[in-house]
Design a protein around this motif. Structure first.
Motif, mmCIF file in Angstrom:
data_model
loop_
_atom_site.group_PDB
_atom_site.id
_atom_site.type_symbol
_atom_site.label_atom_id
_atom_site.label_comp_id
_atom_site.label_asym_id
_atom_site.label_seq_id
_atom_site.Cartn_x
_atom_site.Cartn_y
_atom_site.Cartn_z
ATOM 1 N N MET A 155 0.836 -1.194 0.000
ATOM 2 C CA MET A 155 0.000 0.000 0.000
ATOM 3 C C MET A 155 0.875 1.250 0.000
ATOM 4 N N ALA A 156 0.289 2.321 -0.478
ATOM 5 C CA ALA A 156 0.971 3.611 -0.426
ATOM 6 C C ALA A 156 0.924 4.136 1.003
ATOM 7 N N PRO A 157 2.052 4.608 1.559
ATOM 8 C CA PRO A 157 2.038 5.107 2.946
ATOM 9 C C PRO A 157 1.025 6.211 3.156
ATOM 10 N N GLY A 158 0.825 7.067 2.140
ATOM 11 C CA GLY A 158 -0.121 8.163 2.277
ATOM 12 C C GLY A 158 -1.570 7.725 2.366
ATOM 13 N N ASP A 159 -1.878 6.455 2.004
ATOM 14 C CA ASP A 159 -3.250 5.963 2.090
ATOM 15 C C ASP A 159 -3.599 5.447 3.485
ATOM 16 N N LEU A 160 -2.606 5.300 4.344
ATOM 17 C CA LEU A 160 -2.844 4.785 5.692
ATOM 18 C C LEU A 160 -3.261 5.908 6.629
ATOM 19 N N LEU A 161 -4.079 5.558 7.618
ATOM 20 C CA LEU A 161 -4.637 6.534 8.557
ATOM 21 C C LEU A 161 -4.103 6.282 9.964
ATOM 22 N N ILE A 162 -4.040 7.344 10.770
ATOM 23 C CA ILE A 162 -3.571 7.267 12.149
ATOM 24 C C ILE A 162 -4.686 7.758 13.067
ATOM 25 N N GLU A 163 -5.102 6.915 13.973
ATOM 26 C CA GLU A 163 -6.175 7.254 14.913
ATOM 27 C C GLU A 163 -5.564 7.882 16.166
ATOM 28 N N ALA A 164 -5.849 9.169 16.371
ATOM 29 C CA ALA A 164 -5.274 9.899 17.502
ATOM 30 C C ALA A 164 -5.863 9.474 18.834
ATOM 31 N N ALA A 165 -6.948 8.697 18.820
ATOM 32 C CA ALA A 165 -7.569 8.282 20.072
ATOM 33 C C ALA A 165 -6.655 7.377 20.879
ATOM 34 N N TYR A 166 -5.798 6.585 20.196
ATOM 35 C CA TYR A 166 -4.895 5.709 20.945
ATOM 36 C C TYR A 166 -3.449 5.805 20.456
ATOM 37 N N GLN A 167 -3.208 6.382 19.297
ATOM 38 C CA GLN A 167 -1.839 6.524 18.814
ATOM 39 C C GLN A 167 -1.138 7.697 19.511
ATOM 40 N N ARG A 168 0.180 7.596 19.618
ATOM 41 C CA ARG A 168 0.957 8.641 20.261
ATOM 42 C C ARG A 168 1.120 9.853 19.346
ATOM 43 N N ASP A 169 1.167 11.036 19.973
ATOM 44 C CA ASP A 169 1.448 12.241 19.211
ATOM 45 C C ASP A 169 2.910 12.251 18.781
ATOM 46 N N LEU A 170 3.197 13.056 17.774
ATOM 47 C CA LEU A 170 4.569 13.139 17.268
ATOM 48 C C LEU A 170 5.354 14.120 18.137
ATOM 49 N N VAL B 108 -4.823 -6.997 9.501
ATOM 50 C CA VAL B 108 -5.440 -7.876 10.489
ATOM 51 C C VAL B 108 -6.904 -7.488 10.669
ATOM 52 N N GLU B 109 -7.645 -8.352 11.342
ATOM 53 C CA GLU B 109 -9.049 -8.103 11.601
ATOM 54 C C GLU B 109 -9.200 -7.361 12.924
ATOM 55 N N ALA B 110 -9.714 -6.146 12.875
ATOM 56 C CA ALA B 110 -10.006 -5.365 14.077
ATOM 57 C C ALA B 110 -11.028 -4.311 13.681
ATOM 58 N N ALA B 111 -12.267 -4.715 13.611
ATOM 59 C CA ALA B 111 -13.306 -3.837 13.066
ATOM 60 C C ALA B 111 -13.655 -2.701 14.010
ATOM 61 N N ASP B 112 -13.614 -2.947 15.324
ATOM 62 C CA ASP B 112 -14.007 -1.933 16.300
ATOM 63 C C ASP B 112 -12.794 -1.139 16.771
ATOM 64 N N LEU B 113 -13.077 0.106 17.185
ATOM 65 C CA LEU B 113 -12.020 0.964 17.712
ATOM 66 C C LEU B 113 -11.395 0.359 18.957
ATOM 67 N N THR B 114 -12.206 -0.271 19.808
ATOM 68 C CA THR B 114 -11.674 -0.884 21.023
ATOM 69 C C THR B 114 -10.731 -2.035 20.698
ATOM 70 N N ASP B 115 -11.064 -2.797 19.642
ATOM 71 C CA ASP B 115 -10.182 -3.888 19.233
ATOM 72 C C ASP B 115 -8.836 -3.355 18.752
ATOM 73 N N ARG B 116 -8.879 -2.280 17.968
ATOM 74 C CA ARG B 116 -7.635 -1.718 17.450
ATOM 75 C C ARG B 116 -6.800 -1.103 18.577
ATOM 76 N N ALA B 117 -7.460 -0.425 19.513
ATOM 77 C CA ALA B 117 -6.742 0.141 20.649
ATOM 78 C C ALA B 117 -6.138 -0.953 21.519
ATOM 79 N N SER B 118 -6.876 -2.044 21.726
ATOM 80 C CA SER B 118 -6.360 -3.166 22.506
ATOM 81 C C SER B 118 -5.158 -3.803 21.814
ATOM 82 N N ALA B 119 -5.231 -3.921 20.480
ATOM 83 C CA ALA B 119 -4.094 -4.464 19.729
ATOM 84 C C ALA B 119 -2.882 -3.546 19.843
ATOM 85 N N PHE B 120 -3.108 -2.231 19.821
ATOM 86 C CA PHE B 120 -2.015 -1.276 19.984
ATOM 87 C C PHE B 120 -1.327 -1.457 21.341
#
Length: 442
Positions: free
Chosen positions: A200-215, A272-284
């Motif tokens: 995939m193109a890196p620019g097509d990927l998204l970052i969720e600020a709800a659980y990802q760290r700030d820069l 990977v499969e992580a449809a819900d925000l809670t699943d993705r945050a838990s995986a993080f």
């Protein structure tokens, strides 16, 4: 035509149908036709992706030489047709796919170049000859001079040779196979399906600020290093999951941003499969918890294996000073005189003072039977030896003074709080008071 999640490892991944903007790539359809082992696409799309599916003379020569080099590193004097064929299938990055039968025949029937002949001659001259390192074999096949040594060894003696590593090559067999461990309890079923590998193109990927760290500033420095030192050998695919807004990064945002900064068009990602925000945050959380931090000693050992000059210098300092770098667990069995784990401090000291003076500092502590040779003690002796205000100290008597002073750690901590100075500086001043002084010239 198939959707993204309907694809298997043996399906053609050529995009078909109308293109979609970022965030709607899940609607994209793929060819899905069967593809050959090692190919990216089906035969029809392979012809479109690689219109010139043949090896040039330079590629034939490069492949032949590469195969022989790999065989030489294994100390094998002969390479059979099957061996060459096996190596070809493991080194097909020159054209990005598995070789075709006609290409295999071209490589196998290609005559040996002068470089290959020279390498074969060198190996056959002595049965005990060490196989050359890949990094030492240049395009012309010439080797580095046999007497080439690490520059830092000049200060410690030109006859120095590392005990374990020589120019980054381990002299003992350090490989071990991956083996399963015995678990007392039964394992629960795996809750999710295996991930899919996609480019995939890196620019097509998204970052969720709800659980990802700030820069943070440290993150910006890390991204800058990734972009400036981009190397596919250090690349780790980001972990992404599909959401309603697009593919969100679970782990690896610094890598993705570094790739975009570098100008990389496409990178491999694990979906990977992580449809819900809670699943993705838990995986993080799991990605950042279920990992072991690399200790300074482990990093030092890795740098030694890679032939890093600073690591070799620090190891030389330890060896020539008579100290011992403790690699295994050391807390339970107690310390022995001369043992140390302060590899970071020794490395910094060698860069600051040079290998010879760093060796003198560590050697003095070894004579003082320090157990262990701690970072605080190293800094304290460095201060006493090289700061002008302590020039009158009798360095020959200092090891004896350290032995007679005994454990001064508690006294040093108390003095450090009283005078608002580092504990290592307080330790050095205690030793200075207890050591004999030399007479100043009249």
């Amino acid at each position: 035509m198939k959707s993204l999640y309907a694809l298997t490892d043996r399906c053609c991944r050529w995009p078909v149908g109308p293109s979609y903007p970022p965030g709607q790539t899940h609607k994209q359809l793929w060819c899905g036709a069967p593809r050959g082992l090692g190919d990216w696409y089906c035969p029809e799309h392979m012809r479109l992706a690689f219109p010139r599916a043949h090896l040039t003379a330079a590629q034939v020569r490069a492949r032949n030489l590469l195969t022989i080099k790999i065989a030489l590193t294994r100390r094998r004097a002969d390479v059979t047709r099957e061996d060459r064929l096996d190596e070809l299938y493991h080194n097909y990055d020159l054209i990005g796919r598995a070789p075709m039968p006609s290409e295999i025949e071209a490589v196998l029937s290609a005559p040996e170049s002068e470089e290959v002949a020279a390498l074969r001659t060198r190996l056959s001259e002595g049965a005990e000859a060490v196989a050359p390192n890949l990094a030492e074999i240049g395009p012309s096949g010439g080797d580095k001079p046999e007497d080439a040594r690490f520059e830092g060894g000049a200060e410690l003696g030109s006859d120095y040779r590392p005990a374990v590593h020589d120019k980054g090559i381990a002299q003992t067999d350090t490989l071990r196979p991956v083996q399963a461990i015995d678990l007392a309890e039964s394992l629960a079923p795996i809750p999710t399906e295996p991930p899919l590998t996609e480019w995939m193109a890196p620019g097509d990927l998204l970052i969720e600020a709800a659980y990802q760290r700030d820069l943070s500033p440290k993150s910006m420095d890390l991204i800058r290093r990734i972009a400036e030192r981009w190397d596919w050998r250090r690349f780790k695919p980001p972990i992404v999951a599909w959401s309603e807004r697009g593919f969100e990064i679970i782990d690896g945002q610094h890598t993705a941003i570094g790739a975009a900064t570098r100008g990389i068009d496409r990178i491999p990602v694990l979906v990977v499969e992580a449809a819900d925000l809670t699943d993705r945050a838990s995986a993080f959380v799991g990605h950042n918890q279920d990992r072991l931090a690399i200790t300074p000693i482990q990093m030092h050992q890795a740098k030694l294996a890679a032939g890093d000059e600073d690591a070799l210098t620090a190891q030389q300092v330890i060896d020539k000073a008579g100290a011992t770098l403790v690699i295994s667990a050391y807390g339970a069995r107690g310390w022995k005189p001369g043992e140390t784990v302060a590899i970071t401090t020794i490395d910094q000291l060698a860069r600051k003072r040079g290998a010879m003076r760093a060796r003198q500092v560590v050697e003095l502590l070894v004579k003082a039977q320090a157990a262990p040779v701690s970072a605080s003690a190293i800094k304290a002796v460095d201060m006493l030896m090289f700061k002008p205000e302590f020039a009158e100290i009798d360095l020959e008597h200092l090891p004896t003074a350290i032995i007679q002073a005994g454990d001064v750690e508690k006294e040093a901590k108390l003095d450090a709080k009283t005078h608002c100075i580092p504990a290592w500086e307080a330790m050095g001043r205690i030793w200075f008071r207890k050591c004999r002084k030399t007479r100043r010239a009249a």
